[in-house]
Write a protein that holds these residues in place. Structure first.
Motif: not given
Length: 241
Positions: A5-8, A25-27
């Protein structure tokens, strides 16, 4: 293959830039971990007084300094390489504001408390840079923030490492049958099998998985493993029930 995953990028507090892995969102979480922020605090910004309950948090600083104040009467400054831990328990009000004029960068990690400990008294602990054990690994160093011989203590079994890999460095580890966790790339790039990982990306791991990460040019990464509580997590703003 583990999940990547990539940080937002977002803002929190009073104008603080963060790269957020979770909750997004979503995680929402990776039990027992419920928040991961790679933050950069500039002068005039920060986290003024705000409440927390139901979890523990570690603020680990790469560069700069952070001033902590809370309603327990604690007043302290954490410098680069140091960390603070608070146990919110039944409730805590605190602030975290920059102590240096440049960029103050670090990681804030929240670890959920099990239901049986949600109402414990709040606590605060500070550990300075030179107090953490450091071991040599293949072309690099592993600093033990939580775990073997570290003075920083949590109510949940956790291993938490700051890892610096030089040219040709390699980091290997294996999760036990009771652990899950993540590896986060702070700066640089690294290889996991045929996958290249870059700044702001993370590998999420499950029980029993192993990993072998290497780098050509060098990289800075964080490794975090913990024992899940296996209980429903209700998280809203600064509170975790």
């Amino acid at each position: 293959m583990p999940t990547i995953r990539k940080a937002v990028e977002t803002q929190e507090g009073d104008g603080v830039n963060v790269r957020r892995l979770m909750p997004i969102a979503g995680f929402r979480n990776h039990d027992p971990f419920v928040l991961w922020d790679d933050f950069s605090i500039g002068a005039g910004h920060g986290f003024p007084d705000h409440p927390h309950l139901g979890f523990e948090a570690i603020t680990y600083l790469f560069t700069g300094s952070i001033r902590h104040e809370d309603n327990l009467g604690n007043r302290s400054t954490v410098h680069g390489g140091g960390a603070q831990r608070f146990t919110a328990g039944r409730g805590l009000v605190h602030s975290e504001m920059p102590g240096a004029s440049g960029i103050n960068r670090g990681i804030q990690l929240w670890i959920n408390l099990p239901k049986r400990l949600k109402a414990i008294d709040p606590e605060y602990q500070q550990v300075d840079n030179g107090e953490f054990p450091v071991i040599d690994i293949e072309h690099g160093q592993q600093k033990i923030l939580v775990g073997e011989n570290s003075p920083l203590k949590l109510r949940t079994p956790v291993r938490y490492y700051d890892i610096q890999l030089n040219h040709g460095g390699r980091y290997r580890d294996a999760l036990t049958a009771n652990e899950r966790g993540l590896i986060y790339i702070v700066d640089g790039s690294a290889q996991l099998a045929v996958t290249t990982l870059t700044t702001g990306q993370a590998i999420f791991l499950e029980a029993g998985e192993s990993l072998d990460i290497h780098t050509i040019d060098g990289c800075h990464l964080m490794a975090c493993y913990g024992q899940p509580h296996g209980e429903p997590i209700l998280q809203y703003g600064p509170f975790v029930d």
